[in-house]
Design a protein around this motif. Sequence first.
Motif, PDB file in Angstrom:
ATOM      1  N   VAL A   1      51.554  80.086  51.592  1.00  0.00           N
ATOM      2  CA  VAL A   1      51.610  81.303  50.789  1.00  0.00           C
ATOM      3  C   VAL A   1      50.864  81.026  49.493  1.00  0.00           C
ATOM      4  CG1 VAL A   1      53.094  82.929  49.597  1.00  0.00           C
ATOM      5  CG2 VAL A   1      53.872  81.872  51.702  1.00  0.00           C
ATOM      6  N   LEU A   2      49.881  81.838  49.191  1.00  0.00           N
ATOM      7  CA  LEU A   2      49.077  81.569  48.008  1.00  0.00           C
ATOM      8  C   LEU A   2      49.777  82.103  46.779  1.00  0.00           C
ATOM      9  CD1 LEU A   2      45.727  82.419  49.718  1.00  0.00           C
ATOM     10  CD2 LEU A   2      46.757  80.200  49.306  1.00  0.00           C
ATOM     11  N   GLN A   3      50.642  81.276  46.219  1.00  0.00           N
ATOM     12  CA  GLN A   3      51.551  81.703  45.174  1.00  0.00           C
ATOM     13  C   GLN A   3      51.016  81.292  43.811  1.00  0.00           C
ATOM     14  OE1 GLN A   3      53.524  82.891  43.218  1.00  0.00           O
ATOM     15  NE2 GLN A   3      55.601  82.076  43.340  1.00  0.00           N
ATOM     16  N   PHE A   4      50.200  82.164  43.221  1.00  0.00           N
ATOM     17  CA  PHE A   4      49.691  81.800  41.903  1.00  0.00           C
ATOM     18  C   PHE A   4      50.482  82.445  40.786  1.00  0.00           C
ATOM     19  CE2 PHE A   4      46.610  79.154  43.456  1.00  0.00           C
ATOM     20  CZ  PHE A   4      45.832  79.743  44.430  1.00  0.00           C
ATOM     21  N   GLY A   5      51.663  82.915  41.093  1.00  0.00           N
ATOM     22  CA  GLY A   5      52.497  83.513  40.059  1.00  0.00           C
ATOM     23  C   GLY A   5      53.664  82.623  39.704  1.00  0.00           C
ATOM     24  N   HIS A   6      53.609  81.389  40.181  1.00  0.00           N
ATOM     25  CA  HIS A   6      54.737  80.474  40.084  1.00  0.00           C
ATOM     26  C   HIS A   6      55.271  80.318  38.675  1.00  0.00           C
ATOM     27  CE1 HIS A   6      57.232  77.534  42.057  1.00  0.00           C
ATOM     28  NE2 HIS A   6      56.895  76.589  41.202  1.00  0.00           N
ATOM     29  N   VAL A   7      54.342  80.275  37.718  1.00  0.00           N
ATOM     30  CA  VAL A   7      54.767  80.020  36.345  1.00  0.00           C
ATOM     31  C   VAL A   7      55.703  81.125  35.836  1.00  0.00           C
ATOM     32  CG1 VAL A   7      52.905  81.197  35.099  1.00  0.00           C
ATOM     33  CG2 VAL A   7      53.888  79.129  34.169  1.00  0.00           C
ATOM     34  N   ALA A   8      55.565  82.322  36.412  1.00  0.00           N
ATOM     35  CA  ALA A   8      56.433  83.424  35.996  1.00  0.00           C
ATOM     36  C   ALA A   8      57.885  83.144  36.389  1.00  0.00           C
ATOM     37  CB  ALA A   8      55.967  84.729  36.629  1.00  0.00           C
ATOM     38  N   LEU A   9      58.067  82.538  37.551  1.00  0.00           N
ATOM     39  CA  LEU A   9      59.433  82.249  37.991  1.00  0.00           C
ATOM     40  C   LEU A   9      60.059  81.156  37.126  1.00  0.00           C
ATOM     41  CD1 LEU A   9      58.639  82.382  41.784  1.00  0.00           C
ATOM     42  CD2 LEU A   9      59.666  84.155  40.380  1.00  0.00           C
ATOM     43  N   PHE A  10      59.202  80.230  36.701  1.00  0.00           N
ATOM     44  CA  PHE A  10      59.625  79.194  35.758  1.00  0.00           C
ATOM     45  C   PHE A  10      60.135  79.885  34.488  1.00  0.00           C
ATOM     46  CE2 PHE A  10      59.883  75.177  33.874  1.00  0.00           C
ATOM     47  CZ  PHE A  10      59.002  74.948  32.829  1.00  0.00           C
ATOM     48  N   GLY A  11      59.328  80.833  34.010  1.00  0.00           N
ATOM     49  CA  GLY A  11      59.670  81.560  32.798  1.00  0.00           C
ATOM     50  C   GLY A  11      60.930  82.395  32.965  1.00  0.00           C
ATOM     51  N   VAL A  12      61.045  83.029  34.118  1.00  0.00           N
ATOM     52  CA  VAL A  12      62.234  83.840  34.376  1.00  0.00           C
ATOM     53  C   VAL A  12      63.491  82.988  34.250  1.00  0.00           C
ATOM     54  CG1 VAL A  12      63.535  84.981  36.214  1.00  0.00           C
ATOM     55  CG2 VAL A  12      61.183  85.626  35.789  1.00  0.00           C
ATOM     56  N   GLY A  13      63.453  81.820  34.865  1.00  0.00           N
ATOM     57  CA  GLY A  13      64.605  80.919  34.797  1.00  0.00           C
ATOM     58  C   GLY A  13      64.905  80.494  33.374  1.00  0.00           C
ATOM     59  N   ALA A  14      63.848  80.123  32.653  1.00  0.00           N
ATOM     60  CA  ALA A  14      64.037  79.668  31.276  1.00  0.00           C
ATOM     61  C   ALA A  14      64.641  80.771  30.427  1.00  0.00           C
ATOM     62  CB  ALA A  14      62.696  79.229  30.691  1.00  0.00           C
TER      63      ALA A  14
ATOM     64  N   PHE B   1      51.102  89.044  38.997  1.00  0.00           N
ATOM     65  CA  PHE B   1      52.528  88.977  38.751  1.00  0.00           C
ATOM     66  C   PHE B   1      52.803  88.101  37.541  1.00  0.00           C
ATOM     67  CE2 PHE B   1      56.810  89.610  40.156  1.00  0.00           C
ATOM     68  CZ  PHE B   1      57.499  88.454  39.838  1.00  0.00           C
ATOM     69  N   ALA B   2      52.106  86.969  37.476  1.00  0.00           N
ATOM     70  CA  ALA B   2      52.294  86.062  36.349  1.00  0.00           C
ATOM     71  C   ALA B   2      51.925  86.758  35.042  1.00  0.00           C
ATOM     72  CB  ALA B   2      51.460  84.805  36.538  1.00  0.00           C
ATOM     73  N   PHE B   3      50.823  87.485  35.078  1.00  0.00           N
ATOM     74  CA  PHE B   3      50.403  88.188  33.873  1.00  0.00           C
ATOM     75  C   PHE B   3      51.350  89.310  33.496  1.00  0.00           C
ATOM     76  CE2 PHE B   3      46.583  86.460  32.312  1.00  0.00           C
ATOM     77  CZ  PHE B   3      46.068  85.744  33.365  1.00  0.00           C
ATOM     78  N   ALA B   4      51.850  89.992  34.529  1.00  0.00           N
ATOM     79  CA  ALA B   4      52.773  91.090  34.258  1.00  0.00           C
ATOM     80  C   ALA B   4      54.035  90.557  33.590  1.00  0.00           C
ATOM     81  CB  ALA B   4      53.114  91.821  35.554  1.00  0.00           C
ATOM     82  N   PHE B   5      54.487  89.407  34.086  1.00  0.00           N
ATOM     83  CA  PHE B   5      55.678  88.813  33.501  1.00  0.00           C
ATOM     84  C   PHE B   5      55.444  88.522  32.024  1.00  0.00           C
ATOM     85  CE2 PHE B   5      59.421  86.410  32.929  1.00  0.00           C
ATOM     86  CZ  PHE B   5      59.097  85.247  32.255  1.00  0.00           C
TER      87      PHE B   5
ATOM     88  N   PHE C   1      68.014  84.457  39.048  1.00  0.00           N
ATOM     89  CA  PHE C   1      66.913  85.323  38.649  1.00  0.00           C
ATOM     90  C   PHE C   1      65.577  84.812  39.162  1.00  0.00           C
ATOM     91  CE2 PHE C   1      68.519  88.810  36.326  1.00  0.00           C
ATOM     92  CZ  PHE C   1      69.734  88.412  35.780  1.00  0.00           C
ATOM     93  N   GLY C   2      65.475  83.502  39.252  1.00  0.00           N
ATOM     94  CA  GLY C   2      64.264  82.941  39.839  1.00  0.00           C
ATOM     95  C   GLY C   2      64.108  83.423  41.271  1.00  0.00           C
ATOM     96  N   GLY C   3      65.223  83.417  41.980  1.00  0.00           N
ATOM     97  CA  GLY C   3      65.195  83.884  43.357  1.00  0.00           C
ATOM     98  C   GLY C   3      64.873  85.354  43.460  1.00  0.00           C
ATOM     99  N   ILE C   4      65.477  86.125  42.556  1.00  0.00           N
ATOM    100  CA  ILE C   4      65.220  87.566  42.574  1.00  0.00           C
ATOM    101  C   ILE C   4      63.763  87.842  42.267  1.00  0.00           C
ATOM    102  CG2 ILE C   4      65.733  89.754  41.406  1.00  0.00           C
ATOM    103  CD1 ILE C   4      68.562  88.729  40.963  1.00  0.00           C
ATOM    104  N   GLY C   5      63.234  87.160  41.269  1.00  0.00           N
ATOM    105  CA  GLY C   5      61.819  87.319  40.933  1.00  0.00           C
ATOM    106  C   GLY C   5      60.932  87.018  42.128  1.00  0.00           C
ATOM    107  N   ALA C   6      61.282  85.928  42.824  1.00  0.00           N
ATOM    108  CA  ALA C   6      60.497  85.555  43.998  1.00  0.00           C
ATOM    109  C   ALA C   6      60.591  86.618  45.067  1.00  0.00           C
ATOM    110  CB  ALA C   6      60.979  84.214  44.536  1.00  0.00           C
ATOM    111  N   CYS C   7      61.772  87.221  45.171  1.00  0.00           N
ATOM    112  CA  CYS C   7      61.978  88.279  46.147  1.00  0.00           C
ATOM    113  C   CYS C   7      61.061  89.465  45.848  1.00  0.00           C
ATOM    114  CB  CYS C   7      63.444  88.721  46.085  1.00  0.00           C
ATOM    115  SG  CYS C   7      64.037  89.326  47.648  1.00  0.00           S
TER     116      CYS C   7
END
Lengths: 233, 288, 288
Positions: free
Chosen positions: B32-45, B96-100, B69-75
């Motif tokens: 899965v080409l997941q280039f929004g990963h950093v957003a989930l990091f941020g969501v958790g933080a 997604f990362a930018f939107a976050f 919330f990390g899980g929800i974001g990923a969802c």
Amino acid sequence: MLQITNLHAGYEQLQILFGVNCEAKFNEITLLIGPNGAGKSTVLKSIFNLVDIYDGQIRVDRREITKIPTYECIQHGLAYVPQGRPIFPNLNVRENIELGGLLLGRSLLHERVEYVFHEFPVLALKAKKPARSLSGGQQQMVVLARALMPSPKLLLLDEPSLGLSPVMMQGIFEKLVELKKQGIGTLLVEQNAKAASAIADKIYLLENGQVVLSGGREILAHEKIKRVHLGGV
Amino acid sequence: MLSPYILNLIVLIAIYGILAMALSFVIGHGGVLQFGHVALFGVGAYASAILTTTYSFSFSIGFLGAMAFGGIGACMLGMLIRRVRGDFMALTTFFFAFAFYALVLNVPELTRGALGIPAIARPSIVMSLPSYAIASVVTLVVVYLLLTRILHSPFGLVMGAMRDDELGARVLGKNTAHVQRVALVLSGMIAGLAGALYAHYIGFIDPSSFYLGDLVIIVAAVVIGGLGSLPGSVIGIAIYFLIPEVLRFINIPTETFGAVRQIIFITVLLLIILVRPKGILGKVLLDT
Amino acid sequence: MTTTIATQLALTILISGSLFALSAVGFTLVYRVTKIMHVAHGVVVLGSGYAFWWALQRGASASFAVAFTIAVALAMGWCIHTFVYERLRTRGKIAITMSLVATVALLVLGQNILLALFGSSTRVVSFSKQLSSADIHTLIVGVSLVSIIFLGMFLRWSRLGKRMRAVADNSIAAEVVGIDSARVRLSAILLSAVMGGIVGILYAMEFNLDPSMGSEIAIRSFSRVLIGGAGSLPGAIFGSFLIEGVEDVGAFFYSDGLKSVFSFVIVFLFLLLRPRGLFGRKIRKEDL
């Protein structure tokens, strides 16, 4: 004459051709037949350096053209029409055809376009239409017309009849005979051996990447061909 | 024992290592080409920070909230990419990362926008640096073991098949959409956890820690370390954090330090992509 | 009262819209001909802006600064193409995931290089003595629209333009017919770099320069491209004005910050419901 000697070719690790030898004279129609996967298309692709060539030589009138860059191949009098009617869908018919004449000067270009429209009147009518709006048979004409632009000595056709009705297919074959009379030979790859063999001067049977049988039309009587390729339709 | 400097490095390598492994899991194994990963990091933080500071919940709630919330974001991300493939999928996750980032910046009532959230406390059991280091490394190992276990399970095999040939896997009757979703959510939860670890370690977070630069670093670490290798991603992260050690010996004006470090790491990434796309320990090539 | 606000709004939309339309067009050209999502275009634009500022700073005349900037833009385009993009091809096919990672990496690399060279403080290009604000606005709209029209005519009528369209449609057939697709790809990137240079100059005149703007520019150009349809030139233009309209109207009624959030929402909606954008063709298995 196009000469292929001891050609070993394939796609990276996957070798398809294992020492193919064949010749196509410029005043003849040469036919390559064989089952799916035998490597017929690969032979044509090798001539235009579209696959990996491991060994062997390809010569045009004694000049070696093995592995030269694809875009240089037309300079040697060869014109290739790959499988699947590869038009430029977003360009119009005239632009498609004109792109076949990249080597030509302005006036010669016009001359050739006229010639091509004379050979394929339907295309003249549709000159300004985007190529993707044409029917399958008409698109096949476009790619053929495009190939004829640089006055090639030899046409390489990969299954031109694919997806065409028997009538259209006959039309294409008749065209090839006409072109032969004009001095333009064809190296033809066809699945439909029966129909194509009627116009062929020389036939090669390819199986598993090797030439197993070759000769004039008399080889059609050979057991192998009769059994496998001409049985049925 | 170990100096605070080294302990700090250990914590950061552990936290970002966890993050990188989660990404490697989803890209290198799941395709899965997941280039929004950093957003989930941020969501958790942010989740953990907000829960523990603004709302004064306990740390357990904070950490669990971060994972949730990390899980929800990923969802949500999963839903966005359902209909797109290939480079469009990568692009969508990228957006997604930018939107976050844009969202966090512009909802100051919740996130304090560009000012960030200060004074994030640490749970008392890990108050000291050495203890936090131990906790981070333990978490790293646990996550590693968990992911490895999953990868060797039937689920993991389907993931691998999905990466190599999604259509083929579907034809065989594997519910790839489901597998993709689960893998994403799992990686999101782990990323969220890493985010919480980060927030409570640094004590202060702001949107700039979860933006393009960091995204590229994490992806770079995964690619440099090698796709398909979890330890590889941690090594990639370690390399990033050890670059300043190398820079010590070269005279670089301090203002450009950060920039030079990024330049070096990204150049390494580009070299790897061009010369050895498998990376250091990788076993997998995408785009085949 | 309302008419002045409306005109004000319309002007902003026109100005930013045309500028980003030119940027979106530059990106689309590269994408169509090379199949690469040229995110790094953002840094070509930003780098050009900085080059322009730098030249003026050194006392160069406006015309020299423009020539210098275009030269810098061409150099950037050439380097990106030769050292990265072309090397990601085997037999003319491009490695999609890796090219995406590479182009984003180039964007961040470029931004960091600009950061190291010019520092993080904002740079302003000031022409207030020679040109009024209205003059600058006219220049932006005029130059952008003329450039776009010129490009359209070039692609339609010129020999190289037709070859670019042929390679964009089917690069193998183009090669077979005698077109050196590698040279055509290079021409496309260089042409796009020139446009990027123009955008950079205009951008520097109207807005402030800071190293992080590269990603902003990339994202903003991108959303327009996605909405308009990734392969479509008129789509990119239309998308640009559409998004600009949404952003500016939204900013007016709500707040400036939420500007980007609005466009992200629209982008996501498109990605979910109509991934090919307004004018894009159905995304098929393209002949790479």
